[in-house]
Write a protein that holds these residues in place. Structure first.
Motif, mmCIF file in Angstrom:
data_model
loop_
_atom_site.group_PDB
_atom_site.id
_atom_site.type_symbol
_atom_site.label_atom_id
_atom_site.label_comp_id
_atom_site.label_asym_id
_atom_site.label_seq_id
_atom_site.Cartn_x
_atom_site.Cartn_y
_atom_site.Cartn_z
ATOM 1 N N MET A 195 3.037 17.284 -1.179
ATOM 2 C CA MET A 195 1.700 16.951 -1.836
ATOM 3 C C MET A 195 2.006 15.807 -0.564
ATOM 4 O O MET A 195 0.136 15.013 -0.540
ATOM 5 C CB MET A 195 1.965 15.752 -2.924
ATOM 6 N N LEU A 196 3.040 14.349 -0.333
ATOM 7 C CA LEU A 196 2.714 13.381 0.208
ATOM 8 C C LEU A 196 2.044 14.542 2.426
ATOM 9 O O LEU A 196 1.143 13.506 2.926
ATOM 10 C CB LEU A 196 4.236 12.560 0.748
ATOM 11 N N ALA A 197 2.377 15.512 2.229
ATOM 12 C CA ALA A 197 2.012 15.527 3.719
ATOM 13 C C ALA A 197 0.963 16.000 3.667
ATOM 14 O O ALA A 197 0.141 16.270 4.994
ATOM 15 C CB ALA A 197 3.180 17.489 4.109
ATOM 16 N N ALA A 198 0.463 16.786 2.641
ATOM 17 C CA ALA A 198 -0.769 17.577 2.558
ATOM 18 C C ALA A 198 -1.469 15.956 2.709
ATOM 19 O O ALA A 198 -3.236 16.000 3.377
ATOM 20 C CB ALA A 198 -1.257 18.032 1.248
ATOM 21 N N GLU A 199 -1.366 15.010 2.479
ATOM 22 C CA GLU A 199 -2.496 13.561 2.241
ATOM 23 C C GLU A 199 -2.286 13.006 4.065
ATOM 24 O O GLU A 199 -2.813 11.771 4.298
ATOM 25 C CB GLU A 199 -1.970 12.803 0.990
ATOM 26 N N VAL A 200 -0.996 12.896 4.618
ATOM 27 C CA VAL A 200 -0.563 12.099 4.941
ATOM 28 C C VAL A 200 -1.031 13.099 6.734
ATOM 29 O O VAL A 200 -0.581 14.187 6.823
ATOM 30 C CB VAL A 200 0.813 11.662 5.154
ATOM 31 N N ALA A 201 -1.402 12.515 7.464
ATOM 32 C CA ALA A 201 -1.445 13.286 8.690
ATOM 33 C C ALA A 201 -0.759 13.512 9.506
ATOM 34 O O ALA A 201 0.511 12.492 9.454
ATOM 35 C CB ALA A 201 -2.444 12.077 10.009
ATOM 36 N N GLU A 229 0.720 -1.079 0.117
ATOM 37 C CA GLU A 229 -0.063 -0.068 -0.246
ATOM 38 C C GLU A 229 1.295 1.313 -0.179
ATOM 39 O O GLU A 229 0.755 1.957 -0.853
ATOM 40 C CB GLU A 229 -0.845 0.146 1.253
ATOM 41 N N GLU A 230 1.989 1.531 0.702
ATOM 42 C CA GLU A 230 2.848 2.650 0.580
ATOM 43 C C GLU A 230 3.687 3.144 -0.405
ATOM 44 O O GLU A 230 3.799 4.044 -1.134
ATOM 45 C CB GLU A 230 4.096 2.631 1.754
ATOM 46 N N ASN A 231 3.768 1.831 -0.874
ATOM 47 C CA ASN A 231 4.883 1.857 -2.551
ATOM 48 C C ASN A 231 3.616 2.626 -3.704
ATOM 49 O O ASN A 231 3.867 3.446 -4.198
ATOM 50 C CB ASN A 231 5.060 -0.134 -2.559
ATOM 51 N N ARG A 232 2.022 1.003 -3.836
ATOM 52 C CA ARG A 232 0.931 1.836 -4.254
ATOM 53 C C ARG A 232 0.870 3.579 -4.263
ATOM 54 O O ARG A 232 1.001 4.303 -4.733
ATOM 55 C CB ARG A 232 -0.315 1.545 -4.176
ATOM 56 N N ALA A 233 0.609 4.355 -3.160
ATOM 57 C CA ALA A 233 0.245 5.554 -2.451
ATOM 58 C C ALA A 233 1.111 6.131 -2.805
ATOM 59 O O ALA A 233 1.411 7.832 -3.639
ATOM 60 C CB ALA A 233 0.315 5.641 -0.702
#
Length: 187
Positions: free
Chosen positions: A172-178, A113-117
């Motif tokens: 981008m990832l910071a906005a998606e991850v808490a 899942e991490e790789n897909r994200a």
């Protein structure tokens, strides 16, 4: 004459062994005393005979080679060791420390899942960033020269473009991850 039965020679070699072990130990992750002990055991197991009296440097040469060989063994075993405990977190608090071959199904699922994200976020990057990031994440482990050749850009501009792309991906990832929770005492 047996080297092990020559206390004078052993007493002369002890400081050299200590110095060699102290010099090699930091790169192995092993205590210098453990390295010394491994060399003494190697000496005992080899049943080493006394060297030719015409070549007094031979025991010191053997000792240096033995210390380096034991240091190599220690480095190899340290690379293969997996710490006990919670397999989901490494000792440094970084990414999961999971053995490659024996991962549990939930670990494999989370990793997938991490790789897909990550790959999904890379695909949404602007401009040439998706191509560049795919090349950097490639299992072929390409050099900068090879990446620049594949993308048709100069090798010198690869670093700045990479920095911009990583910054964009980070935002981008910071906005998606808490955001991670507070550590330590709250004020």
């Amino acid at each position: 004459m047996d080297l092990l039965n020559d206390p004078e020679l052993l007493n002369e070699l002890a400081p050299l062994l200590s110095a060699e072990a102290a010099a090699e130990a930091p790169g192995t992750g092993v205590d210098p005393a453990d390295l010394e002990q491994a060399v003494w055991v190697r000496l005992l197991e080899s049943g080493r005979r006394a060297p030719d009296p015409a070549d007094p440097a031979e025991p010191a040469r053997w000792l240096r080679r033995a210390v380096r060989a034991e240091a190599r063994l220690a480095r190899r075993s340290a690379r293969r060791e997996i710490p006990y405990g919670d397999r989901r977190h490494s000792a440094g608090g970084g990414p999961p420390a999971v053995p490659a071959g024996g991962a549990e199904p939930e670990d494999a699922l989370l990793h997938g899942e991490e790789n897909r994200a990550l790959r999904s976020a890379v695909a949404r990057l602007p401009g040439r960033c998706p191509e560049l990031m795919k090349a950097l994440l490639s299992p072929r482990d390409l050099t900068y020269r090879e990446i620049a050749g594949e993308l048709g850009i100069s090798q010198g501009s690869l670093g700045p473009v990479r920095s911009r792309c990583l910054g964009c991906l980070r935002r981008m990832l910071a906005a998606e991850v808490a955001a991670p929770g507070l550590r330590g005492m709250e004020r």
